[in-house]
Design an enzyme around this catalytic site. Sequence first.
Site, PDB file in Angstrom:
ATOM      1  N   ASP A  73     -11.573  17.665   3.549  1.00  0.00           N
ATOM      2  CA  ASP A  73     -11.197  17.624   4.911  1.00  0.00           C
ATOM      3  C   ASP A  73      -9.771  17.889   5.173  1.00  0.00           C
ATOM      4  OD1 ASP A  73      -9.217  15.089   4.520  1.00  0.00           O
ATOM      5  OD2 ASP A  73     -11.184  14.366   3.632  1.00  0.00           O
ATOM      6  N   LYS A 111      -7.670  -0.369  -7.437  1.00  0.00           N
ATOM      7  CA  LYS A 111      -8.214   0.412  -6.367  1.00  0.00           C
ATOM      8  C   LYS A 111      -8.400   1.999  -7.251  1.00  0.00           C
ATOM      9  CE  LYS A 111      -9.747   0.192  -2.313  1.00  0.00           C
ATOM     10  NZ  LYS A 111     -10.847  -0.283  -1.603  1.00  0.00           N
ATOM     11  N   TYR A 131      -2.734  10.314  -2.155  1.00  0.00           N
ATOM     12  CA  TYR A 131      -1.693   9.425  -2.633  1.00  0.00           C
ATOM     13  C   TYR A 131      -0.546  10.147  -3.452  1.00  0.00           C
ATOM     14  CZ  TYR A 131      -4.567   5.542  -0.567  1.00  0.00           C
ATOM     15  OH  TYR A 131      -5.183   4.742   0.299  1.00  0.00           O
ATOM     16  N   ARG A 172      -3.427   1.153  -3.931  1.00  0.00           N
ATOM     17  CA  ARG A 172      -2.792  -0.204  -4.141  1.00  0.00           C
ATOM     18  C   ARG A 172      -3.461  -0.484  -5.471  1.00  0.00           C
ATOM     19  NH1 ARG A 172      -6.755  -2.938   0.250  1.00  0.00           N
ATOM     20  NH2 ARG A 172      -7.834  -1.072   0.902  1.00  0.00           N
ATOM     21  N   HIS A 201       0.798  -1.268  -0.005  1.00  0.00           N
ATOM     22  CA  HIS A 201      -0.188  -0.183  -0.104  1.00  0.00           C
ATOM     23  C   HIS A 201       1.055   1.477  -0.129  1.00  0.00           C
ATOM     24  CE1 HIS A 201      -2.794   3.094   1.314  1.00  0.00           C
ATOM     25  NE2 HIS A 201      -3.781   2.328   1.002  1.00  0.00           N
ATOM     26  N   HIS A 231      -6.722  15.400   3.467  1.00  0.00           N
ATOM     27  CA  HIS A 231      -6.568  15.460   2.289  1.00  0.00           C
ATOM     28  C   HIS A 231      -6.261  16.827   1.599  1.00  0.00           C
ATOM     29  CE1 HIS A 231      -9.059  11.826   2.098  1.00  0.00           C
ATOM     30  NE2 HIS A 231      -8.197  11.613   1.169  1.00  0.00           N
ATOM     31  N   ASP A 250     -10.199  14.119  -1.911  1.00  0.00           N
ATOM     32  CA  ASP A 250      -9.971  12.786  -2.613  1.00  0.00           C
ATOM     33  C   ASP A 250     -10.078  12.620  -3.988  1.00  0.00           C
ATOM     34  OD1 ASP A 250     -10.475  10.097  -3.466  1.00  0.00           O
ATOM     35  OD2 ASP A 250     -11.185   9.276  -1.468  1.00  0.00           O
TER      36      ASP A 250
END
Length: 462
Positions: A390, A261, A267, A258, A216, A393, A383
């Site tokens: 939030d 997904k 990320y 990952r 991950h 993020h 995201d």
Amino acid sequence: MEFPVATKTQHEQWTVENLVFRKYNLFEDLPHHAQTLMLELRRDEHIEYLMRGLRGLPASFSVLDANRPWMCYWILHSLALLGELVDDELENNTIDFLSRCQDPNGGYGGGPGQMPHLATTYAAVNSLITLGGHKALSSINRRELYTFLRRMKQPSGGFRMHDAGEIDVRACYTAISVASVLNILDHELVDNVGSYILSCQTYEGGISGEPGSEAHGGYTFCGLATMILINEVNCLDLPRLIDWLVFRQGKECGFQGRTNKLVDGCYSFWQGGAFALLQRIPSVSEEQIVLPDVGHCTLDTSHTSTTSRISEVGNSSEGTSSQVDDTGGFRQEGLKVPFPVNYNDIGYDFINRSVEMKPLFHAIALQRYILLCTQAENGGLIDKPGKSRDFYHTCYCLSGLSICQHICSDADSPVLPRAVSGPYSNLLEPIHPLFNVVLDQYHEAREFFTTHRAPFNSEVLH
Ligand SMILES: CC(C)=CCC/C(C)=C/CC/C(C)=C/COP(=O)(O)OP(=O)(O)O
Ligand SMILES: [Zn+2]
């Protein structure tokens, strides 16, 4: 045989593609000046959202009770990336609040009186470094923090997150990162950490949270950064790790965490940061990987096979053995690094190394994902389209954006306009990618904690 366990449905993937490509198509059809506007970082709105969050933290305490040092870090670090200072009153209140989260026996809990935890310790220390200044930095009780870290250390090499807590790669990273930046990292803390991280590198090449789990992005960043900080990075299978990483950037231009997904803005840092780390590893950059020029802007992110030429890198057959030399430093056998090693200098030397390699991911395309798809209208970052903003993020989308903008520059050289997607005013402050704190703040902390030099172990100074 292990297989990835993560799944996304076709429907989820189509939904994301629809939302993302609708934005890109709209963008492509606009005249140049309108495109520039769309690519603008909404600084004022982000600052407003973050400042309101910091001032209003007490109101959200009941909901986020075990998370408060994290909220401080996500907000303060985002503001620092945007070059925004907090006023004296807010700064003093934050230092006083974090001091109340500090346990008398070392480490920081999620709130006043809560048991110390490695994750909140990392968040509190990074918050105080981000605030900077004598009051913030001297509020960290390094002697007791060292004791706490030793108590979390396991004979297997790993660390527990808290007393009787879980042992995982996050715990290794937060412990080693904090010890390194505070100049209290020693052999007792480092011993066998490398073996634990190695046991978490999976057949895919990425790193999992614990042995036997799935690779991950979050844990890959943590494992890679830890291995660099303990000078054992060449013991990882770096070609395999790079192979896994380069396939995590999707056609939506963002990164997924990952295999199989959905992409997610956070990320941008966990995977983008891992690339920024790899770029400064001499054994990787020495291979002079030749990449297509990605300095110009295009949304075409077709993957080029980049790893074949480094297939020999990182196969350190001599293993990870280390031995104490007579200066108290450590010799690492089989690694291409100068000896002996002072653990506390690794982070500093790392950032002062020049970058001779182009990024192994499409940094301009990732900036476009962040700017076009993760900026909430009224401030804050998200995201993916359709999600709510939030502070987590906001912090990691901005950290990833900074990584992209600075990835082709040395610490002291200017960023070229062509490296910045959108107007040049989008440029954020550079970060130290091993610790994820703004570089100027890192340097101030480094100066402070080396001047107040701490002898190791029980002699560690406050
Ligand atoms: C310093 C520190 C504490 C680092 C933490 C690193 C980090 C972000 C770890 C990720 C944990 C994880 C397995 C998330 C998966 O969530 P998910 O299943 O909701 O997301 P996914 O679908 O994107 O995998
Ligand atoms: Zn996320």
